[in-house]
Design a protein around this motif. Structure first.
Motif, short mmCIF file in Angstrom:
data_model
loop_
_atom_site.label_atom_id
_atom_site.label_comp_id
_atom_site.label_asym_id
_atom_site.label_seq_id
_atom_site.Cartn_x
_atom_site.Cartn_y
_atom_site.Cartn_z
N GLY B 21 0.81 -1.22 0.00
CA GLY B 21 0.00 0.00 0.00
C GLY B 21 0.85 1.26 0.00
O GLY B 21 0.51 2.24 -0.68
N LEU B 22 1.96 1.22 0.73
CA LEU B 22 2.84 2.40 0.77
C LEU B 22 3.48 2.66 -0.60
O LEU B 22 3.65 3.80 -1.01
N LYS B 23 3.82 1.58 -1.30
CA LYS B 23 4.36 1.75 -2.66
C LYS B 23 3.28 2.30 -3.59
O LYS B 23 3.55 3.17 -4.41
N ALA B 24 2.08 1.79 -3.44
CA ALA B 24 0.96 2.29 -4.26
C ALA B 24 0.78 3.79 -4.02
O ALA B 24 0.57 4.57 -4.95
N LYS B 25 0.88 4.18 -2.76
CA LYS B 25 0.72 5.59 -2.38
C LYS B 25 1.79 6.46 -3.06
O LYS B 25 1.48 7.50 -3.65
N GLU B 26 3.04 5.99 -3.00
CA GLU B 26 4.13 6.77 -3.60
C GLU B 26 3.99 6.88 -5.11
O GLU B 26 4.21 7.93 -5.71
N ILE B 27 3.61 5.76 -5.74
CA ILE B 27 3.46 5.75 -7.20
C ILE B 27 2.30 6.65 -7.62
O ILE B 27 2.41 7.42 -8.58
#
Lengths: 147, 147
Positions: B21-27
């Motif tokens: 989820g954190l990677k999704a947020k950054e992307i």
């Protein structure tokens, strides 16, 4: 964004995978990451009737030109995509194994690879992309290629 | 970076998929993209001896609380990850089919999903991630989850 430090673009050298390379370029840029462009040469597909010596000869003769050809292919594609700072690497062997091996050696944290072709309603990932997905220790981005 | 406009984070609601989820947020942030967070509820796993009526009853009774539970789970996870603007969606059915279906309906151009577990030298993608990969019409990012 600083999620990835070393991004690998696994190329089959085709023009249709330029779109994959352009995404790799954007992701590397957004992450201030280094980009590694890799193509794997499959050295030899022995016929059923080949003798061991014939195979050995064919491998010895075939690999250097193929490797050189692949290196030139990578250079041309890198220029076409404006990937001037990319590290270009040619591996020899099984593509899925070599891609994962090089990724580990080079501390790659994201492998970007094209997902080929549509078969009915399902995409065929291709055995390379599928093999990379199941072996890689890092994130993998499958980019859909329009054909 | 403006590669993606609608990024989907497929969540299993576990804490170990917070990293996904954190990677999704950054992307999503780097692409100024909208983010959709999805969890799919599998409504019912019939036993071998279930009658049609028992299955129908169980489905009718079980789905609303499960759906509500999943919605709360998504809200809690979204808050934990600071995904305040995410659209939260709960689907019901086969996760791989529902994820792909919702992605198409919502014009998602990148699905982000966790790749579970290590089995010997190979990762087990899990049938959901594998199914999504083979069905999705858009790019798919598999994020390796440390367990």
């Amino acid at each position: 964004m600083q999620m990835y430090k070393h991004v690998m673009f696994a190329s089959d050298l085709s023009q249709s995978c330029d779109a994959v390379g352009l995404k790799a370029k954007e992701i590397a840029w957004a992450n201030s990451a280094k980009i590694i462009m890799v193509h794997i040469v499959i050295p030899f597909e022995p016929g059923f009737s080949s003798s061991i010596n014939a195979i050995a000869d064919a491998v010895t003769q075939a690999v250097p030109p193929l490797e050189q050809f692949a290196k030139s292919g990578l250079e041309i594609q890198a220029k076409r995509l404006g990937l001037h700072d990319a590290k270009l690497l040619v591996g020899i062997g099984s593509p899925k194994r070599e891609i994962v091996q090089i990724a580990q050696e080079r501390d790659v944290d994201l492998i970007i690879i094209g997902g080929h072709g549509l078969h009915g309603l399902d995409y065929i990932l291709g055995s390379t992309a599928d093999g990379v997905l199941h072996r890689a220790k890092c994130d993998v981005l499958i980019v859909r290629m329009r054909e």
